[in-house]
Each structure stands twice: as structure tokens, then as C-alpha cells.
Design a protein around this motif. Structure first.
Motif, PDB file in Angstrom:
ATOM      1  N   TYR A 132      18.493 -29.761   6.242  1.00 28.88           N
ATOM      2  CA  TYR A 132      17.614 -28.799   5.578  1.00 28.88           C
ATOM      3  C   TYR A 132      17.193 -29.337   4.212  1.00 28.88           C
ATOM      4  N   ALA A 133      15.884 -29.316   3.931  1.00 30.22           N
ATOM      5  CA  ALA A 133      15.380 -29.844   2.665  1.00 30.22           C
ATOM      6  C   ALA A 133      14.622 -28.806   1.855  1.00 30.22           C
ATOM      7  N   GLY A 134      14.315 -27.660   2.431  1.00 30.37           N
ATOM      8  CA  GLY A 134      13.607 -26.650   1.665  1.00 30.37           C
ATOM      9  C   GLY A 134      12.800 -25.722   2.554  1.00 30.37           C
ATOM     10  N   THR A 135      12.059 -24.850   1.898  1.00 29.05           N
ATOM     11  CA  THR A 135      11.223 -23.882   2.590  1.00 29.05           C
ATOM     12  C   THR A 135       9.834 -23.902   1.973  1.00 29.05           C
ATOM     13  N   GLU A 136       8.830 -23.920   2.817  1.00 26.25           N
ATOM     14  CA  GLU A 136       7.446 -23.859   2.347  1.00 26.25           C
ATOM     15  C   GLU A 136       6.889 -22.483   2.669  1.00 26.25           C
ATOM     16  N   TRP A 137       6.003 -22.002   1.827  1.00 28.22           N
ATOM     17  CA  TRP A 137       5.364 -20.702   1.998  1.00 28.22           C
ATOM     18  C   TRP A 137       3.922 -20.925   2.404  1.00 28.22           C
ATOM     19  N   GLU A 138       3.524 -20.336   3.519  1.00 29.22           N
ATOM     20  CA  GLU A 138       2.150 -20.413   3.986  1.00 29.22           C
ATOM     21  C   GLU A 138       1.532 -19.029   3.883  1.00 29.22           C
ATOM     22  N   PRO A 139       0.594 -18.804   2.941  1.00 30.69           N
ATOM     23  CA  PRO A 139       0.007 -17.474   2.790  1.00 30.69           C
ATOM     24  C   PRO A 139      -0.878 -17.111   3.981  1.00 30.69           C
ATOM     25  N   CYS A 140      -0.972 -15.827   4.244  1.00 30.80           N
ATOM     26  CA  CYS A 140      -1.777 -15.302   5.344  1.00 30.80           C
ATOM     27  C   CYS A 140      -3.241 -15.169   4.899  1.00 30.80           C
ATOM     28  N   HIS A 141      -4.150 -15.140   5.862  1.00 26.40           N
ATOM     29  CA  HIS A 141      -5.577 -15.016   5.571  1.00 26.40           C
ATOM     30  C   HIS A 141      -5.948 -13.624   5.058  1.00 26.40           C
ATOM     31  N   CYS A 142      -5.072 -12.628   5.223  1.00 33.48           N
ATOM     32  CA  CYS A 142      -5.395 -11.256   4.810  1.00 33.48           C
ATOM     33  C   CYS A 142      -5.162 -11.019   3.325  1.00 33.48           C
ATOM     34  N   TRP A 143      -4.685 -12.037   2.604  1.00 33.92           N
ATOM     35  CA  TRP A 143      -4.275 -11.834   1.223  1.00 33.92           C
ATOM     36  C   TRP A 143      -4.638 -13.049   0.387  1.00 33.92           C
ATOM     37  N   ASP A 144      -5.186 -12.796  -0.793  1.00 36.92           N
ATOM     38  CA  ASP A 144      -5.484 -13.863  -1.745  1.00 36.92           C
ATOM     39  C   ASP A 144      -4.582 -13.650  -2.956  1.00 36.92           C
ATOM     40  N   GLU A 145      -3.494 -14.411  -3.024  1.00 34.47           N
ATOM     41  CA  GLU A 145      -2.512 -14.204  -4.089  1.00 34.47           C
ATOM     42  C   GLU A 145      -3.010 -14.654  -5.460  1.00 34.47           C
ATOM     43  N   THR A 146      -4.150 -15.342  -5.520  1.00 36.68           N
ATOM     44  CA  THR A 146      -4.710 -15.755  -6.808  1.00 36.68           C
ATOM     45  C   THR A 146      -5.689 -14.731  -7.358  1.00 36.68           C
ATOM     46  N   ARG A 147      -5.980 -13.694  -6.607  1.00 35.50           N
ATOM     47  CA  ARG A 147      -6.929 -12.670  -7.062  1.00 35.50           C
ATOM     48  C   ARG A 147      -6.187 -11.666  -7.937  1.00 35.50           C
ATOM     49  N   ARG A 148      -6.437 -11.752  -9.244  1.00 38.00           N
ATOM     50  CA  ARG A 148      -5.793 -10.847 -10.197  1.00 38.00           C
ATOM     51  C   ARG A 148      -6.650 -10.716 -11.439  1.00 38.00           C
ATOM     52  N   TRP A 149      -6.598  -9.546 -12.042  1.00 42.29           N
ATOM     53  CA  TRP A 149      -7.365  -9.248 -13.242  1.00 42.29           C
ATOM     54  C   TRP A 149      -6.447  -8.625 -14.268  1.00 42.29           C
ATOM     55  N   THR A 150      -6.610  -9.022 -15.532  1.00 41.40           N
ATOM     56  CA  THR A 150      -5.831  -8.437 -16.619  1.00 41.40           C
ATOM     57  C   THR A 150      -6.414  -7.069 -16.950  1.00 41.40           C
ATOM     58  N   VAL A 151      -5.559  -6.051 -16.903  1.00 39.85           N
ATOM     59  CA  VAL A 151      -5.979  -4.688 -17.202  1.00 39.85           C
ATOM     60  C   VAL A 151      -5.692  -4.356 -18.659  1.00 39.85           C
ATOM     61  N   LEU A 152      -4.489  -4.701 -19.112  1.00 35.89           N
ATOM     62  CA  LEU A 152      -4.080  -4.351 -20.463  1.00 35.89           C
ATOM     63  C   LEU A 152      -3.179  -5.434 -21.041  1.00 35.89           C
ATOM     64  N   PRO A 153      -3.646  -6.205 -22.014  1.00 33.70           N
ATOM     65  CA  PRO A 153      -2.755  -7.152 -22.676  1.00 33.70           C
ATOM     66  C   PRO A 153      -1.699  -6.386 -23.480  1.00 33.70           C
ATOM     67  N   LEU A 154      -0.460  -6.839 -23.412  1.00 31.22           N
ATOM     68  CA  LEU A 154       0.633  -6.181 -24.126  1.00 31.22           C
ATOM     69  C   LEU A 154       1.061  -7.033 -25.307  1.00 31.22           C
ATOM     70  N   PRO A 155       1.537  -6.404 -26.382  1.00 29.62           N
ATOM     71  CA  PRO A 155       1.990  -7.190 -27.535  1.00 29.62           C
ATOM     72  C   PRO A 155       3.314  -7.873 -27.240  1.00 29.62           C
ATOM     73  N   ARG A 156       3.515  -8.979 -27.907  1.00 29.69           N
ATOM     74  CA  ARG A 156       4.819  -9.646 -27.800  1.00 29.69           C
ATOM     75  C   ARG A 156       5.776  -8.943 -28.747  1.00 29.69           C
ATOM     76  N   LEU A 157       6.912  -8.513 -28.201  1.00 34.03           N
ATOM     77  CA  LEU A 157       7.902  -7.833 -29.031  1.00 34.03           C
ATOM     78  C   LEU A 157       8.806  -8.862 -29.690  1.00 34.03           C
ATOM     79  N   PRO A 158       9.165  -8.653 -30.952  1.00 35.37           N
ATOM     80  CA  PRO A 158      10.052  -9.613 -31.614  1.00 35.37           C
ATOM     81  C   PRO A 158      11.449  -9.551 -31.000  1.00 35.37           C
ATOM     82  N   ARG A 159      12.056 -10.690 -30.887  1.00 35.25           N
ATOM     83  CA  ARG A 159      13.414 -10.749 -30.350  1.00 35.25           C
ATOM     84  C   ARG A 159      14.403 -10.301 -31.421  1.00 35.25           C
ATOM     85  N   PRO A 160      15.455  -9.565 -31.024  1.00 34.11           N
ATOM     86  CA  PRO A 160      16.462  -9.174 -32.021  1.00 34.11           C
ATOM     87  C   PRO A 160      17.243 -10.400 -32.507  1.00 34.11           C
ATOM     88  N   ARG A 161      17.538 -10.399 -33.778  1.00 31.97           N
ATOM     89  CA  ARG A 161      18.276 -11.525 -34.343  1.00 31.97           C
ATOM     90  C   ARG A 161      19.760 -11.390 -34.039  1.00 31.97           C
TER      91      ARG A 161
END
Length: 88
Positions: free
Chosen positions: A45-74
Motif C-alpha cells: 500500500y502506497a496511498g490513496t488518490e481522490w477522484e472527484p465526481c462529475h456532479c461536483w466542482d470542488e473549486t467553485r467557491r465565493w467569499t461571502v464575508l472576510p473575517l478579521p484575524r484575531l490576535p493570539r493570546p500571549r
């Protein structure tokens, strides 16, 4: 197309609207694709490959709301085990 709202952190925090697989697809049954295991030249066994289906385009995405970066606690100490608290 069926859409859903997701949270992403790369390349920046945002809420995105993304496409989802068709739930009644006869090929993938709503999973969006198929896993294929493969082996190396010795047959191990060397790994697993993912073959996407024709019913779905996983690269289709749109940004709805950019969120602020929260500061990390010190941190006051660099050693997380340097506490007098019991470990439980």
C-alpha cells in the motif's frame, strides 16, 4: 448546484459559499467522488488518490464575508508543563 456556507482559514479567515455534491448522484451517491488505493512496485500500500465526481466542482467557491484575524493570546511561560496545577 447546491451551496453551503463554510469557514476557511486559508489564505485568510472568511466565510465562503461553496458547491456541494448532488445527493442523488448515481455515480458517487452524494459523496462527491471516489477513493482509489494504490500500491508501489512491490505491491505494498502506497496511498490513496481522490477522484472527484462529475456532479461536483470542488473549486467553485465565493467569499461571502472576510473575517478579521484575531490576535493570539500571549503565553507567559514557554514551557506548558511548568505549572503547579495537577495534570487532571
Amino acid at each position: 448546484m447546491r451551496f453551503r456556507i463554510q469557514h476557511t482559514t486559508w489564505p485568510r479567515p472568511a466565510l465562503i459559499l461553496s458547491d456541494t455534491p448532488q445527493p442523488n448522484c448515481p455515480d458517487c451517491h452524494g459523496e462527491g467522488g471516489h477513493n482509489h488505493d494504490y500500491g508501489d512496485h512491490t505491491g505494498e500500500y502506497a496511498g490513496t488518490e481522490w477522484e472527484p465526481c462529475h456532479c461536483w466542482d470542488e473549486t467553485r467557491r465565493w467569499t461571502v464575508l472576510p473575517l478579521p484575524r484575531l490576535p493570539r493570546p500571549r503565553q507567559t511561560s514557554t514551557d506548558p508543563w511548568a505549572s503547579d496545577e495537577p495534570p487532571f
